[in-house]
Design an enzyme around this catalytic site. Sequence first.
Site, PDB file in Angstrom:
ATOM      1  N   TYR A 306      73.863  -6.559 -80.583  1.00  0.00           N
ATOM      2  CA  TYR A 306      73.169  -5.623 -79.702  1.00  0.00           C
ATOM      3  C   TYR A 306      74.030  -5.256 -78.511  1.00  0.00           C
ATOM      4  O   TYR A 306      75.019  -5.914 -78.195  1.00  0.00           O
ATOM      5  CB  TYR A 306      71.798  -6.140 -79.247  1.00  0.00           C
ATOM      6  CG  TYR A 306      71.808  -7.458 -78.545  1.00  0.00           C
ATOM      7  CD1 TYR A 306      72.193  -7.553 -77.203  1.00  0.00           C
ATOM      8  CD2 TYR A 306      71.410  -8.631 -79.184  1.00  0.00           C
ATOM      9  CE1 TYR A 306      72.191  -8.759 -76.550  1.00  0.00           C
ATOM     10  CE2 TYR A 306      71.409  -9.847 -78.533  1.00  0.00           C
ATOM     11  CZ  TYR A 306      71.793  -9.910 -77.222  1.00  0.00           C
ATOM     12  OH  TYR A 306      71.798 -11.101 -76.574  1.00  0.00           O
ATOM     13  N   GLU A 389      51.369 -15.620 -54.644  1.00  0.00           N
ATOM     14  CA  GLU A 389      51.473 -14.900 -53.367  1.00  0.00           C
ATOM     15  C   GLU A 389      52.543 -15.550 -52.499  1.00  0.00           C
ATOM     16  O   GLU A 389      52.647 -16.781 -52.487  1.00  0.00           O
ATOM     17  CB  GLU A 389      50.127 -14.907 -52.637  1.00  0.00           C
ATOM     18  CG  GLU A 389      49.107 -13.947 -53.233  1.00  0.00           C
ATOM     19  CD  GLU A 389      49.507 -12.480 -53.241  1.00  0.00           C
ATOM     20  OE1 GLU A 389      50.556 -12.120 -52.652  1.00  0.00           O
ATOM     21  OE2 GLU A 389      48.796 -11.690 -53.843  1.00  0.00           O
TER      22      GLU A 389
END
Length: 412
Positions: A306, A389
């Site tokens: 690839y 968070e």
Amino acid sequence: MMALPDGVQVSADLLAELDDLYRRLHAGPELSMQEHKTASLIADRMESLGFETFSCGGTGVVAVLRNGDGPVVGFRADIDGLPVAEETGVDYASTARGLLRDGTEVPVMHACGHDMHITCAVGAATVLAQTREVWSGTVVMIFQPAEETSEGAAAMVSDGLWDRAPEPEVIFGQHVWSGRAGQVEVSTGPAMAMADSWRVTVHGRGGHGSRPEQTIDPVVLAAHMVVRIQSVVSREIDPLQSAVVTVASFHAGLKENIIPAEAEFTVNVRSLDPQVREHLLAALRRVITAEAVASAAPEPEIEELYTFPLLYNDPVATEQLKRSLAAVLGEDQVVGSDPRMGSEDFGHLAAPLGVPNVYWFFGGMPDAVVNGDDPVPSNHSPLFAPVIEPTLTTGVAAALTAIMSRVGADSR
Ligand SMILES: [Zn+2]
Ligand SMILES: [Zn+2]
């Protein structure tokens, strides 16, 4: 300069909902090109927000929101997981399993954080759908499958992405990584490397370990190839250029006294400049072929596995975006960065249109982890666990800022 327009904010209610979505996605990762449940969850959610959706490139989802005249902006989030057994210990950890293409059953984890990308894109899309009165234009959200195998972006393009979706003037994308949570890093110009991977099959002649004179030992031959290609970067490439050659798998033989007929290795080559890439690939081919000749062995087979394109951040669009991000997130939360030798297939999306793209990284690790003595778990590690968070808020705000910087009231 822009800030988010008046009335545009990421509410606490939305963040709570996104927190929940992130945990669900994290617990249910799917391998590249098999993201069926993930794609249907995304399509349902985007349709409920009023986006028109269509599937593209197998398990990709495109969601379009037309909101009057104005610029067309693209935003991409990749959606696939990896064959990794999660060891983070979080209570929403994945126990999912999947099948590789050869049928092998493997554990699956969102070890690259693509679950965070989906969640942030959905968050930005939700705010856009709820604040249509303050912006004008068209937003194309691209949920791309199979980034990890470098298949998804090309698959979407060849499946007619740009025949079916409005053509954007710019495409944005982002990636969570092991940097400081709350912070965004952007490179100008080359941002991520081109990469090429090959499988090399080295043919020799097998025989008894006690009779090497009757054999052509592919183990010794392939070992010479590996050592010799490691001198290409140091001896043939300008020291001021960047290049990497890595041989990370090498297989031959079954027993100490049987010289095998074949050896096989894979090689991964990275660079930031197309001419450097061409030189590296030509040099590798030359060395591999010549070493076989030196051993009187048959010609080796080189299979191209690839290729990842260069990820190039358009300098003008990048500078504009950095100013917008700094106005929303704070000057000290937006930093420049050197190019990375990792790779991405994001560049395939904008390339056929010839439009600019900009791609940035946002941190996912708390200060205590970044400043701690232990190595910070990187993407693809079984320990990679972004703190929800402020990572989520930052990712939603960055995505929203990028899109609004083109379609928002302040930008017109
Ligand atoms: Zn990855
Ligand atoms: Zn990734």
